[in-house]
Enzyme design. Structure first.
Site, PDB file in Angstrom:
ATOM      1  N   ASP A 155       0.829  -1.205   0.000  1.00 48.98           N
ATOM      2  CA  ASP A 155       0.000   0.000   0.000  1.00 48.98           C
ATOM      3  C   ASP A 155       0.873   1.269   0.000  1.00 48.98           C
ATOM      4  O   ASP A 155       2.105   1.180  -0.041  1.00 48.98           O
ATOM      5  CB  ASP A 155      -0.940  -0.081   1.219  1.00 48.98           C
ATOM      6  CG  ASP A 155      -2.300   0.544   0.963  1.00 48.98           C
ATOM      7  OD1 ASP A 155      -2.396   1.410   0.083  1.00 48.98           O
ATOM      8  OD2 ASP A 155      -3.247   0.167   1.669  1.00 48.98           O
ATOM      9  N   GLU A 188      -0.850   1.791  -5.194  1.00 50.12           N
ATOM     10  CA  GLU A 188      -0.676   3.238  -4.976  1.00 50.12           C
ATOM     11  C   GLU A 188      -1.799   4.030  -5.635  1.00 50.12           C
ATOM     12  O   GLU A 188      -1.660   5.219  -5.874  1.00 50.12           O
ATOM     13  CB  GLU A 188       0.738   3.714  -5.338  1.00 50.12           C
ATOM     14  CG  GLU A 188       1.206   3.478  -6.743  1.00 50.12           C
ATOM     15  CD  GLU A 188       0.586   4.429  -7.745  1.00 50.12           C
ATOM     16  OE1 GLU A 188      -0.464   4.019  -8.298  1.00 50.12           O
ATOM     17  OE2 GLU A 188       1.134   5.528  -7.967  1.00 50.12           O
ATOM     18  N   TRP A 189      -2.918   3.331  -5.882  1.00 47.86           N
ATOM     19  CA  TRP A 189      -4.201   3.956  -6.261  1.00 47.86           C
ATOM     20  C   TRP A 189      -4.150   4.712  -7.601  1.00 47.86           C
ATOM     21  O   TRP A 189      -4.962   5.594  -7.857  1.00 47.86           O
ATOM     22  CB  TRP A 189      -4.686   4.906  -5.148  1.00 47.86           C
ATOM     23  CG  TRP A 189      -4.432   4.398  -3.757  1.00 47.86           C
ATOM     24  CD1 TRP A 189      -4.775   3.178  -3.267  1.00 47.86           C
ATOM     25  CD2 TRP A 189      -3.762   5.085  -2.688  1.00 47.86           C
ATOM     26  NE1 TRP A 189      -4.378   3.059  -1.951  1.00 47.86           N
ATOM     27  CE2 TRP A 189      -3.751   4.216  -1.580  1.00 47.86           C
ATOM     28  CE3 TRP A 189      -3.193   6.364  -2.574  1.00 47.86           C
ATOM     29  CZ2 TRP A 189      -3.168   4.581  -0.357  1.00 47.86           C
ATOM     30  CZ3 TRP A 189      -2.621   6.714  -1.361  1.00 47.86           C
ATOM     31  CH2 TRP A 189      -2.611   5.832  -0.270  1.00 47.86           C
ATOM     32  N   GLY A 190      -3.153   4.377  -8.426  1.00 50.45           N
ATOM     33  CA  GLY A 190      -3.055   5.047  -9.726  1.00 50.45           C
ATOM     34  C   GLY A 190      -2.488   6.447  -9.640  1.00 50.45           C
ATOM     35  O   GLY A 190      -2.439   7.165 -10.647  1.00 50.45           O
ATOM     36  N   ASP A 210      -9.994   3.506  -3.667  1.00 48.05           N
ATOM     37  CA  ASP A 210     -10.685   2.317  -3.154  1.00 48.05           C
ATOM     38  C   ASP A 210     -12.108   2.191  -3.709  1.00 48.05           C
ATOM     39  O   ASP A 210     -12.859   3.163  -3.758  1.00 48.05           O
ATOM     40  CB  ASP A 210     -10.775   2.382  -1.626  1.00 48.05           C
ATOM     41  CG  ASP A 210      -9.424   2.177  -0.974  1.00 48.05           C
ATOM     42  OD1 ASP A 210      -8.416   2.092  -1.704  1.00 48.05           O
ATOM     43  OD2 ASP A 210      -9.391   2.102   0.267  1.00 48.05           O
TER      44      ASP A 210
HETATM   45  C1  GLA Z   1      -5.950   1.394   1.436  1.00 42.62           C
HETATM   46  C2  GLA Z   1      -6.041   0.374   0.308  1.00 42.62           C
HETATM   47  C3  GLA Z   1      -7.207  -0.570   0.592  1.00 42.62           C
HETATM   48  C4  GLA Z   1      -6.986  -1.268   1.935  1.00 42.62           C
HETATM   49  C5  GLA Z   1      -6.815  -0.226   3.031  1.00 42.62           C
HETATM   50  C6  GLA Z   1      -6.396  -0.873   4.338  1.00 42.62           C
HETATM   51  O1  GLA Z   1      -7.051   2.236   1.467  1.00 42.62           O
HETATM   52  O2  GLA Z   1      -6.225   1.018  -0.926  1.00 42.62           O
HETATM   53  O3  GLA Z   1      -7.326  -1.513  -0.446  1.00 42.62           O
HETATM   54  O4  GLA Z   1      -5.842  -2.091   1.839  1.00 42.62           O
HETATM   55  O5  GLA Z   1      -5.832   0.716   2.688  1.00 42.62           O
HETATM   56  O6  GLA Z   1      -6.200   0.066   5.358  1.00 42.62           O
END
Ligand code: GLA
Length: 387
Positions: A155, A188-190, A210
């Site tokens: 993450d 890293e969410w893009g 997310d």
């Molecule tokens: C981030 C990630 C999620 C999850 C949470 C856990 O938001 O993007 O997929 O793993 O952390 O805290």
């Protein structure tokens, strides 16, 4: 959601510099399939050993394992808030009284694979505040290998604004040095366009923030991920986040769309529901072998959008047998007639084709085009092969 205090960083390293031959792309020749607890438990106490062992049992008894689901993955909150006196991460003993190795052994004894989670920052994302792996890459990778970890989700929270390519590459290298084959999932969410640099760094990378268990969230993420087809292939997948199928916030029609879209986009299929309470309607979705076969097709293409207009989307994925998978997806509130020509699918326009509906499990022969009446929020999905 990701912690807001984590400033986005911009990549400073080119793909050529990071695309080292080190990562074994053959560890994920098709998108990984499995389960992860986060979408169902978040940080609540029901995330514990009992849940994980029951999930592994259910993989076997329900036929999920036979259908291809393999990874049983722990997300955030498995660890204790402090490292031990040797500086190692340690399990939360209330959740995992027998430790993590015992859980991994149990999962392995079932013939399944085991995954774990940490963050490329000083702490993980949970506000409870668990230690992260930034500057502890070697030690944590060695610990995970000693547990028998087969999959790591890494993450991005509390990353101190440090360069993403360097942080994710450091963990790739630490994992490689353990000598253990570990699928490496970049989360890293893009934010730093990982699709432009992460091939060869990780086997998959999140493309968005997310997901949550709602139609709006699923739709937004699906549309963003649709645009990234050029970047996916065997050993390097776009990851639009884990499945919400079965969690109750969408209708079964919407969950079928969610599963169809993830399947045809060659997304990882990580179940995110509590399988101890799963309904037969949910299992029918998760166990649809024909849809899974499209996801797991060895050519490893992500579907391309061949039409997207007024909320109606047609996606096509080339298959290893020369055929095509097609999804006709209707995001509108009304029933709509949708069609695509064989020409538009890249097939010989005058040919005759066997068109199999992979949700109704029926087959027809068609020439020139395929058409369907698609319900609101629904998806009709076909597998097309020469007649
Ligand atoms: C981030 C990630 C999620 C999850 C949470 C856990 O938001 O993007 O997929 O793993 O952390 O805290």
């Amino acid at each position: 959601m990701p912690d807001e205090s984590t400033a986005p960083t911009s990549p400073t390293t080119s793909a050529a510099e990071t695309d080292t031959p080190g990562l074994d792309l053959s560890l994920a020749p098709t998108p990984p399939m499995g389960w992860n607890n986060w979408n169902t438990t978040q940080d609540r106490p029901e995330f514990n050993e009992e849940l994980v062992l029951a999930t592994a049992d259910f993989f076997i008894s329900s036929g999920l394992a036979e259908a291809g689901y393999r990874y049983v993955n722990l997300d955030d909150c498995w660890a204790a808030p402090e490292r031990d006196t040797d500086g190692n991460l340690q399990p939360n003993r209330e959740r995992f009284p027998n430790g993590i190795k015992a859980v991994a052994d149990y999962v392995h004894d079932k013939g399944l694979k085991f995954g774990i989670y940490t963050s490329a920052g000083t702490h993980t994302c949970s506000p409870i505040g668990f230690p992260g792996t930034l500057d502890h890459e070697e030690q944590d990778a060695a610990l995970f290998a000693s547990y028998g970890v087969d999959y790591l989700k890494y993450d991005n929270c509390h990353n101190q604004g440090r360069d993403a390519v360097q942080r994710y590459t450091a963990m790739r290298d630490a994992l490689l040095r353990t000598g253990r084959p570990i699928v490496y999932s970049i989360c890293e969410w893009g934010q730093n366009k990982p699709w432009t640099w992460a091939k060869g760094v990780g086997h998959l990378w999140r493309t968005t923030g997310d997901i949550s268990d709602s139609w709006e969230s699923m739709l937004e993420i699906a549309k963003r991920n649709m645009a990234l087809a050029d970047y996916a292939g065997p050993g390097h997948w776009n990851d639009p986040d884990m499945l919400e199928v079965g969690n109750g916030g969408m209708t079964d029609v919407e969950y079928r769309s969610h599963f169809s879209l993830w399947a045809i986009m060659a997304a990882p299929l990580l179940i995110g529901t509590d399988l101890r309470r799963v309904t037969s309607a949910t299992m029918q979705i998760l166990l649809n072998r024909e849809v899974i076969a499209i996801n797991q097709d060895p050519l490893g293409e992500q579907a391309r959008v061949v039409r997207s207009y007024a909320g109606l989307h047609a996606l096509v994925k080339r298959l290893a047998d020369g055929g095509r998978a097609v999804a006709l997806f209707n995001e509108t509130e009304a029933e709509e007639d949708m069609s695509v020509t064989f020409l538009g699918l890249g097939l010989e326009p005058s040919g005759r084709y066997a068109v199999r509906d992979v949700w109704s499990h029926t087959e027809t022969e068609r020439s020139k085009e395929i058409s369907a009446r698609v319900p609101p929020h629904g998806t009709v999905m076909y597998r097309i092969s020469a007649a």
